[in-house]
Motif scaffolding. Structure first.
Motif, PDB file in Angstrom:
ATOM      1  N   HIS A  86      39.624  -4.745 -12.260  1.00  0.00           N
ATOM      2  CA  HIS A  86      40.113  -4.128 -11.024  1.00  0.00           C
ATOM      3  C   HIS A  86      41.211  -5.032 -10.477  1.00  0.00           C
ATOM      4  O   HIS A  86      41.004  -6.220 -10.300  1.00  0.00           O
ATOM      5  CB  HIS A  86      38.966  -3.996 -10.016  1.00  0.00           C
ATOM      6  N   ARG A  87      42.374  -4.478 -10.256  1.00  0.00           N
ATOM      7  CA  ARG A  87      43.540  -5.263  -9.823  1.00  0.00           C
ATOM      8  C   ARG A  87      43.847  -6.338 -10.876  1.00  0.00           C
ATOM      9  O   ARG A  87      43.857  -7.527 -10.610  1.00  0.00           O
ATOM     10  CB  ARG A  87      43.298  -5.887  -8.463  1.00  0.00           C
ATOM     11  N   LYS A  88      44.092  -5.857 -12.063  1.00  0.00           N
ATOM     12  CA  LYS A  88      44.229  -6.683 -13.258  1.00  0.00           C
ATOM     13  C   LYS A  88      45.166  -7.891 -13.097  1.00  0.00           C
ATOM     14  O   LYS A  88      44.794  -9.014 -13.415  1.00  0.00           O
ATOM     15  CB  LYS A  88      44.711  -5.788 -14.408  1.00  0.00           C
ATOM     16  N   ARG A  89      46.356  -7.659 -12.629  1.00  0.00           N
ATOM     17  CA  ARG A  89      47.316  -8.777 -12.504  1.00  0.00           C
ATOM     18  C   ARG A  89      46.837  -9.806 -11.485  1.00  0.00           C
ATOM     19  O   ARG A  89      46.945 -11.016 -11.708  1.00  0.00           O
ATOM     20  CB  ARG A  89      48.699  -8.260 -12.131  1.00  0.00           C
ATOM     21  N   ALA A  90      46.302  -9.342 -10.376  1.00  0.00           N
ATOM     22  CA  ALA A  90      45.806 -10.263  -9.350  1.00  0.00           C
ATOM     23  C   ALA A  90      44.661 -11.107  -9.908  1.00  0.00           C
ATOM     24  O   ALA A  90      44.614 -12.326  -9.700  1.00  0.00           O
ATOM     25  CB  ALA A  90      45.367  -9.494  -8.107  1.00  0.00           C
ATOM     26  N   ILE A  91      43.745 -10.458 -10.622  1.00  0.00           N
ATOM     27  CA  ILE A  91      42.621 -11.180 -11.228  1.00  0.00           C
ATOM     28  C   ILE A  91      43.132 -12.223 -12.214  1.00  0.00           C
ATOM     29  O   ILE A  91      42.672 -13.366 -12.217  1.00  0.00           O
ATOM     30  CB  ILE A  91      41.645 -10.200 -11.924  1.00  0.00           C
ATOM     31  N   MET A  92      44.090 -11.854 -13.051  1.00  0.00           N
ATOM     32  CA  MET A  92      44.627 -12.813 -14.015  1.00  0.00           C
ATOM     33  C   MET A  92      45.285 -13.995 -13.310  1.00  0.00           C
ATOM     34  O   MET A  92      45.143 -15.130 -13.745  1.00  0.00           O
ATOM     35  CB  MET A  92      45.616 -12.135 -14.967  1.00  0.00           C
ATOM     36  N   HIS A  93      45.977 -13.734 -12.207  1.00  0.00           N
ATOM     37  CA  HIS A  93      46.608 -14.837 -11.481  1.00  0.00           C
ATOM     38  C   HIS A  93      45.557 -15.755 -10.851  1.00  0.00           C
ATOM     39  O   HIS A  93      45.743 -16.975 -10.833  1.00  0.00           O
ATOM     40  CB  HIS A  93      47.580 -14.313 -10.432  1.00  0.00           C
ATOM     41  N   ILE A  94      44.464 -15.199 -10.369  1.00  0.00           N
ATOM     42  CA  ILE A  94      43.377 -16.037  -9.843  1.00  0.00           C
ATOM     43  C   ILE A  94      42.719 -16.787 -10.990  1.00  0.00           C
ATOM     44  O   ILE A  94      42.467 -17.992 -10.903  1.00  0.00           O
ATOM     45  CB  ILE A  94      42.343 -15.187  -9.072  1.00  0.00           C
ATOM     46  N   TYR A  95      42.441 -16.080 -12.075  1.00  0.00           N
ATOM     47  CA  TYR A  95      41.754 -16.678 -13.216  1.00  0.00           C
ATOM     48  C   TYR A  95      42.561 -17.834 -13.817  1.00  0.00           C
ATOM     49  O   TYR A  95      41.999 -18.818 -14.275  1.00  0.00           O
ATOM     50  CB  TYR A  95      41.475 -15.605 -14.270  1.00  0.00           C
ATOM     51  N   ARG A  96      43.865 -17.719 -13.805  1.00  0.00           N
ATOM     52  CA  ARG A  96      44.723 -18.763 -14.389  1.00  0.00           C
ATOM     53  C   ARG A  96      45.165 -19.801 -13.364  1.00  0.00           C
ATOM     54  O   ARG A  96      46.154 -20.486 -13.567  1.00  0.00           O
ATOM     55  CB  ARG A  96      45.943 -18.110 -15.033  1.00  0.00           C
ATOM     56  N   SER A  97      44.424 -19.924 -12.278  1.00  0.00           N
ATOM     57  CA  SER A  97      44.796 -20.857 -11.215  1.00  0.00           C
ATOM     58  C   SER A  97      43.677 -21.865 -10.973  1.00  0.00           C
ATOM     59  O   SER A  97      42.630 -21.821 -11.618  1.00  0.00           O
ATOM     60  CB  SER A  97      45.069 -20.085  -9.920  1.00  0.00           C
ATOM     61  N   VAL A  98      43.896 -22.712  -9.999  1.00  0.00           N
ATOM     62  CA  VAL A  98      42.865 -23.673  -9.610  1.00  0.00           C
ATOM     63  C   VAL A  98      41.658 -22.968  -8.978  1.00  0.00           C
ATOM     64  O   VAL A  98      40.596 -23.570  -8.851  1.00  0.00           O
ATOM     65  CB  VAL A  98      43.417 -24.745  -8.641  1.00  0.00           C
ATOM     66  N   SER A  99      41.804 -21.708  -8.624  1.00  0.00           N
ATOM     67  CA  SER A  99      40.699 -20.942  -8.025  1.00  0.00           C
ATOM     68  C   SER A  99      39.871 -20.197  -9.073  1.00  0.00           C
ATOM     69  O   SER A  99      39.060 -19.340  -8.734  1.00  0.00           O
ATOM     70  CB  SER A  99      41.243 -19.961  -6.990  1.00  0.00           C
ATOM     71  N   ARG A 100      40.051 -20.527 -10.319  1.00  0.00           N
ATOM     72  CA  ARG A 100      39.309 -19.880 -11.402  1.00  0.00           C
ATOM     73  C   ARG A 100      37.797 -19.963 -11.186  1.00  0.00           C
ATOM     74  O   ARG A 100      37.069 -19.020 -11.434  1.00  0.00           O
ATOM     75  CB  ARG A 100      39.685 -20.541 -12.726  1.00  0.00           C
ATOM     76  N   GLU A 101      37.337 -21.088 -10.698  1.00  0.00           N
ATOM     77  CA  GLU A 101      35.906 -21.306 -10.486  1.00  0.00           C
ATOM     78  C   GLU A 101      35.320 -20.268  -9.534  1.00  0.00           C
ATOM     79  O   GLU A 101      34.198 -19.809  -9.723  1.00  0.00           O
ATOM     80  CB  GLU A 101      35.681 -22.731  -9.954  1.00  0.00           C
ATOM     81  N   VAL A 102      36.082 -19.866  -8.527  1.00  0.00           N
ATOM     82  CA  VAL A 102      35.613 -18.854  -7.567  1.00  0.00           C
ATOM     83  C   VAL A 102      35.350 -17.542  -8.299  1.00  0.00           C
ATOM     84  O   VAL A 102      34.291 -16.928  -8.141  1.00  0.00           O
ATOM     85  CB  VAL A 102      36.651 -18.647  -6.430  1.00  0.00           C
ATOM     86  N   PHE A 103      36.313 -17.134  -9.108  1.00  0.00           N
ATOM     87  CA  PHE A 103      36.144 -15.892  -9.855  1.00  0.00           C
ATOM     88  C   PHE A 103      34.977 -16.002 -10.831  1.00  0.00           C
ATOM     89  O   PHE A 103      34.140 -15.101 -10.915  1.00  0.00           O
ATOM     90  CB  PHE A 103      37.429 -15.524 -10.601  1.00  0.00           C
ATOM     91  N   GLU A 104      34.893 -17.105 -11.570  1.00  0.00           N
ATOM     92  CA  GLU A 104      33.817 -17.277 -12.551  1.00  0.00           C
ATOM     93  C   GLU A 104      32.441 -17.266 -11.888  1.00  0.00           C
ATOM     94  O   GLU A 104      31.492 -16.694 -12.424  1.00  0.00           O
ATOM     95  CB  GLU A 104      34.013 -18.554 -13.355  1.00  0.00           C
ATOM     96  N   ARG A 105      32.328 -17.890 -10.721  1.00  0.00           N
ATOM     97  CA  ARG A 105      31.042 -17.930 -10.019  1.00  0.00           C
ATOM     98  C   ARG A 105      30.589 -16.521  -9.647  1.00  0.00           C
ATOM     99  O   ARG A 105      29.423 -16.141  -9.851  1.00  0.00           O
ATOM    100  CB  ARG A 105      31.157 -18.817  -8.782  1.00  0.00           C
ATOM    101  N   HIS A 106      31.507 -15.724  -9.141  1.00  0.00           N
ATOM    102  CA  HIS A 106      31.149 -14.351  -8.759  1.00  0.00           C
ATOM    103  C   HIS A 106      30.945 -13.470  -9.995  1.00  0.00           C
ATOM    104  O   HIS A 106      30.088 -12.583  -9.985  1.00  0.00           O
ATOM    105  CB  HIS A 106      32.185 -13.765  -7.797  1.00  0.00           C
ATOM    106  N   LEU A 107      31.700 -13.726 -11.041  1.00  0.00           N
ATOM    107  CA  LEU A 107      31.481 -13.000 -12.295  1.00  0.00           C
ATOM    108  C   LEU A 107      30.080 -13.287 -12.823  1.00  0.00           C
ATOM    109  O   LEU A 107      29.379 -12.380 -13.277  1.00  0.00           O
ATOM    110  CB  LEU A 107      32.534 -13.379 -13.340  1.00  0.00           C
TER     111      LEU A 107
END
Length: 186
Positions: A86-107
């Motif tokens: 969902h919101r593919k480009r935005a997710i990829m930009h978060i995933y490839r950033s220093v905030s990756r941990e936030v996304f991974e934790r919720h995933l």
């Protein structure tokens, strides 16, 4: 008015994430595009990571509400892919950033919810102890989480997602096979 401003900040930030990497987005960019002052941003969010945390958490909650139950591992995987894409480009930009941990934790939270739901449904009529059920859940959780991360690492290609989905379709009764193994029947 406060809810309107908060919503505008989130929508603006997501729109910016769809356009460019997180490292290229500043609070100044957000407030200028929202036409608010910096104090309004900081009234709602401590910083950009806090904004990311809230957005990803809300996305996770929405996917959990959309799929309150799943009965197959394929449904589980499909829901995880939907959450991550969902919101593919935005997710990829978060995933490839220093905030990756936030996304991974919720995933991981979303993955655990769906896998637990699936395993508990699949093993309803099986004579399996809670410790063994937890082992099956942990196994599936790690497999699904790892596959979704690999899918993200390969650029979220549709071909990869289709191949993994196909494997899950072929092995849709894995949970029952695990239960049989744990019960010493295989």
């Amino acid at each position: 008015m406060a809810n309107f401003t908060k919503k505008a900040i989130k929508e603006t930030f997501i729109a910016l994430l769809e356009e460019r990497p997180l490292s290229d987005i500043t609070v100044k960019d957000i407030v200028e595009k929202c036409e608010i002052n910096r104090n309004s941003f900081y009234y709602h969010y401590q910083d950009i990571p806090a904004l990311i945390e809230e957005i990803v958490k809300e996305e996770a909650e929405q996917i959990l509400m959309k799929y309150p139950s799943v009965s197959t591992i394929v449904e589980c995987f499909d829901a995880l892919i939907e959450f991550a894409s969902h919101r593919k480009r935005a997710i990829m930009h978060i995933y490839r950033s220093v905030s990756r941990e936030v996304f991974e934790r919720h995933l991981m939270t979303v993955t655990e919810f769906f896998v637990s739901n699936y395993v508990n449904t699949a093993l309803t009529n099986e004579n399996i102890g809670e410790a063994d059920k937890k082992t099956v859940i942990d196994y599936y959780k790690c497999v699904c989480f790892g596959l979704v991360l690999n899918w993200l690492n390969t650029g979220m290609t549709d071909d990869y997602a289709k191949e993994i989905r196909r494997i899950f379709l072929l092995k849709k009764d894995w949970a029952k096979e695990f239960a049989a193994l744990l019960q010493g029947q295989v």
